[in-house]
Design an enzyme around this catalytic site. Structure first.
Site, PDB file in Angstrom:
ATOM      1  N   HIS A   1      43.283   9.103  -2.977  1.00  0.00           N
ATOM      2  CA  HIS A   1      44.076   7.893  -2.733  1.00  0.00           C
ATOM      3  C   HIS A   1      45.156   8.091  -1.678  1.00  0.00           C
ATOM      4  O   HIS A   1      45.372   7.208  -0.844  1.00  0.00           O
ATOM      5  CB  HIS A   1      44.716   7.457  -4.053  1.00  0.00           C
ATOM      6  CG  HIS A   1      45.476   6.170  -3.978  1.00  0.00           C
ATOM      7  ND1 HIS A   1      44.887   4.978  -3.628  1.00  0.00           N
ATOM      8  CD2 HIS A   1      46.789   5.891  -4.224  1.00  0.00           C
ATOM      9  CE1 HIS A   1      45.805   4.010  -3.664  1.00  0.00           C
ATOM     10  NE2 HIS A   1      46.968   4.542  -4.008  1.00  0.00           N
TER      11      HIS A   1
ATOM     12  N   GLU B   1      54.641   0.366 -12.687  1.00  0.00           N
ATOM     13  CA  GLU B   1      53.452   1.225 -12.551  1.00  0.00           C
ATOM     14  C   GLU B   1      53.793   2.598 -13.102  1.00  0.00           C
ATOM     15  O   GLU B   1      54.918   2.824 -13.579  1.00  0.00           O
ATOM     16  CB  GLU B   1      53.014   1.313 -11.086  1.00  0.00           C
ATOM     17  CG  GLU B   1      52.424   0.012 -10.555  1.00  0.00           C
ATOM     18  CD  GLU B   1      51.988   0.115  -9.114  1.00  0.00           C
ATOM     19  OE1 GLU B   1      51.256   1.066  -8.782  1.00  0.00           O
ATOM     20  OE2 GLU B   1      52.387  -0.733  -8.315  1.00  0.00           O
TER      21      GLU B   1
ATOM     22  N   ARG C   1      50.557   9.540 -11.797  1.00  0.00           N
ATOM     23  CA  ARG C   1      49.124   9.530 -11.479  1.00  0.00           C
ATOM     24  C   ARG C   1      48.425  10.866 -11.594  1.00  0.00           C
ATOM     25  O   ARG C   1      47.269  10.929 -12.009  1.00  0.00           O
ATOM     26  CB  ARG C   1      48.955   9.065 -10.039  1.00  0.00           C
ATOM     27  CG  ARG C   1      48.749   7.617  -9.985  1.00  0.00           C
ATOM     28  CD  ARG C   1      48.586   7.152  -8.584  1.00  0.00           C
ATOM     29  NE  ARG C   1      49.131   5.813  -8.598  1.00  0.00           N
ATOM     30  CZ  ARG C   1      49.494   5.156  -7.539  1.00  0.00           C
ATOM     31  NH1 ARG C   1      49.376   5.706  -6.350  1.00  0.00           N
ATOM     32  NH2 ARG C   1      49.968   3.944  -7.642  1.00  0.00           N
TER      33      ARG C   1
ATOM     34  N   HIS D   1      43.795   8.729  -7.275  1.00  0.00           N
ATOM     35  CA  HIS D   1      44.132   7.575  -8.130  1.00  0.00           C
ATOM     36  C   HIS D   1      43.197   7.580  -9.331  1.00  0.00           C
ATOM     37  O   HIS D   1      41.990   7.754  -9.180  1.00  0.00           O
ATOM     38  CB  HIS D   1      43.972   6.268  -7.330  1.00  0.00           C
ATOM     39  CG  HIS D   1      44.685   5.111  -7.959  1.00  0.00           C
ATOM     40  ND1 HIS D   1      44.286   4.559  -9.156  1.00  0.00           N
ATOM     41  CD2 HIS D   1      45.771   4.404  -7.563  1.00  0.00           C
ATOM     42  CE1 HIS D   1      45.107   3.560  -9.462  1.00  0.00           C
ATOM     43  NE2 HIS D   1      46.023   3.444  -8.522  1.00  0.00           N
TER      44      HIS D   1
HETATM   45  C1  SIN Z   1      48.018   0.685  -7.107  1.00  0.00           C
HETATM   46  O1  SIN Z   1      48.125  -0.529  -6.960  1.00  0.00           O
HETATM   47  O2  SIN Z   1      47.645   1.207  -8.149  1.00  0.00           O
HETATM   48  C2  SIN Z   1      48.313   1.583  -5.943  1.00  0.00           C
HETATM   49  C3  SIN Z   1      49.717   1.475  -5.563  1.00  0.00           C
HETATM   50  C4  SIN Z   1      50.159   2.713  -4.867  1.00  0.00           C
HETATM   51  O3  SIN Z   1      49.347   3.478  -4.361  1.00  0.00           O
HETATM   52  O4  SIN Z   1      51.359   2.982  -4.873  1.00  0.00           O
END
Ligand code: SIN
Length: 504
Positions: free
Chosen positions: A343, A123, A282, A237
């Site tokens: 988020h 990610e 993010r 997010h």
């Molecule tokens: C996501 O799945 O994008 C969120 C995961 C997170 O908040 O770490």
């Protein structure tokens, strides 16, 4: 106001317990499960056991499996957090992650495998693939399994629909809590309370958080005099599904597996803004989206997965696939419209490495805690790991305590007037205010006028008494909003997720 209701413990039915755990997300469940069997544990959940942010977690758990990756994971966490993190807490998080995942697996939790090996995805902000997951419903898979385990423990009493109103203190020591169990206010007699109460998302109009995320634990701790810090650091997010109603997340793992962000003209754009492109941290992606919307003069932003081989997306991301189909978007053929929303809170109740707060007997873990791990912006998938690492640590600390004798000292408070007005409209007003002032891009002027408006909410409501849960939540939301806006104004420069537009 020290307490948010009038009460007299002589008139309340007592519930005796060695440890009160508040919250049924991953950190609360993990703490409860790791407390020794000889302790009587009371675990309360504001609604049902599965109504919490952990249950909604899609992405996974970031874990370093070898020495080399421990160093890289630490660096990625610090970099995403703008080096505002506490390096010792980060080291603990990363070094102890693997052992705690093994504990999770011993409770029966499973993760996706490929060719007999655990599958690792990526990610934003990660320099390598290190996220273990269960398709796109990692949180649900974990919580369902932990609930099954916790309900089998004879030393743990579970109460749903139980709302923590306040903790009772004397000389900075915990002496119990006020909890509404199914409409009745009771006195929980204990000297160990673990606040695992999650985030604050519902003080904004749009959030990926569960409906119960009104910052209750943070407000309770603050009223009791515990240190609360870094409330200005709120993560937005970048890619929740755009639309009305509940905010459904399109996991960052979708980009980790090759999804691309596109603007209204259909162009990819993240490479312009950051060397990691679509997988930038993010805070960077959310701000870049706003800049791209402005430069395009158009708010449309999409995730594109149409280049995935047929059937791959629906197999890897079944919940996201179904949620998209429900609103008429077939991700295999159509671009998925997205729009950033609240988020995660990086700040919260200040804790040490054993999850202890500044009040003796009061602990916090998970999103409600400010351990120093997340810095000014959390690295993706570091929150479930924080939940297990510090959930385990708090249990280990309490297990070593010998102070379980509970004092039944009398407590009372009688300073509030009965609630005499309709407050529901003002909940929407407060959310609107937070949307305006404490969002991705902030301005000192907007923060200042929000602070004044919150002062007026304080004056109107904090002196009023009611046992209505939504009123008590609203009081907590006011308390938390005041903390956010005040701390945002106190911070002298932009950092991580706290970004003052005019100072760039
Ligand atoms: C996501 O799945 O994008 C969120 C995961 C997170 O908040 O770490």
């Amino acid at each position: 106001m020290r307490y948010c209701v009038n009460f007299d413990t002589r008139n309340l039915q007592p519930v005796e317990t060695d440890v009160l755990v508040v919250g049924s997300g991953i950190s609360g469940l993990f703490a409860a499960l790791n407390l020794k069997n000889s302790l009587k544990v009371t675990l309360i959940s504001k609604e049902g056991m599965t109504t919490n942010n952990s249950y909604l977690a899609q992405g996974g758990i970031a874990i370093a499996f070898d020495e080399e990756d421990i160093a890289r994971h630490i660096e990625d966490t610090l970099k995403a957090g703008s080096y505002y993190n506490d390096p010792t807490a980060v080291k603990v998080l990363v070094e102890e992650g693997r052992r705690n995942v093994e504990r999770l697996m011993n409770y029966g939790v499973t993760f996706d495998q490929v060719n007999g090996r655990i599958d690792l995805t990526r990610e934003g902000g990660h320099s390598t693939n290190r996220i273990i997951h269960k398709k796109d419903y990692t949180g649900k898979a974990i919580i369902d399994q932990l609930i099954q385990t916790v309900t089998q423990r004879s030393n743990i009493d579970i109460y749903e629909n139980a709302f923590l109103v306040d903790v009772l203190t004397r000389e900075d020591k915990i002496q119990g809590a006020l909890v509404i169990f199914d409409q009745e206010l009771r006195w929980v007699v204990t000297n160990h309370i673990v606040l695992a109460t999650g985030g604050i998302g519902r003080i904004f109009s749009r959030s990926t958080n569960s409906s119960i995320s009104t910052g209750d634990g943070i407000a309770v701790a603050h009223r009791a005099g515990a240190r609360v810090e870094d409330m200005e650091f709120i993560q937005f997010h970048p890619t929740p599904l755009k639309g009305e109603g509940e905010t459904f997340l399109i996991s960052e793992a979708v980009r980790g597996e090759g999804g691309r962000l596109r603007n209204a003209a259909g162009e990819t754009f993240m490479d312009k803004y950051h060397p990691l492109g679509d997988l930038a941290p993010r805070d960077v992606v959310s701000r870049s989206i706003l800049m791209e919307q402005e430069s395009q003069g158009n708010d449309d932003i999409f995730i594109d997965v149409t280049h995935f081989e047929k059937g791959v997306f629906s197999k890897r991301f079944p919940s996201i696939y179904q949620a998209c189909l429900k609103v008429g978007i077939d991700p295999e053929k159509n671009l998925i419209p997205v729009s950033p929303s609240e988020h995660y809170l990086m700040g919260g109740i200040v804790t040490d490495l054993c999850a202890k707060t500044s009040i003796k007997g009061l602990y916090s873990c998970g999103e409600s805690a400010r351990t120093g791990v997340q810095g000014a912006n959390r690295l993706a998938s570091n929150s479930l790991s924080e939940g297990i690492v510090f959930g385990y640590r708090v249990a280990r600390f309490i297990n070593q305590s010998t102070e379980f004798t509970t004092s039944r000292d009398h407590h009372g408070y009688h300073r509030l007037k009965e609630l005499d007005r309709d407050f529901k409209g003002d909940i929407a007003g407060l959310k609107g205010l937070m949307d305006q002032s404490a969002n991705i891009l902030r301005s000192r002027e907007r923060l200042k006028s929000a602070k004044e408006a919150i002062r007026q909410y304080d004056e109107t409501y904090l002196g009023l008494h009611s046992l209505d849960r939504s009123f008590l939540e609203f009081k907590n939301m006011i308390e938390v909003s005041r903390l956010i806006v005040t701390m945002a104004l106190e911070r002298k420069e932009s950092l991580g997720s706290h970004y003052i537009e005019e100072e760039q």
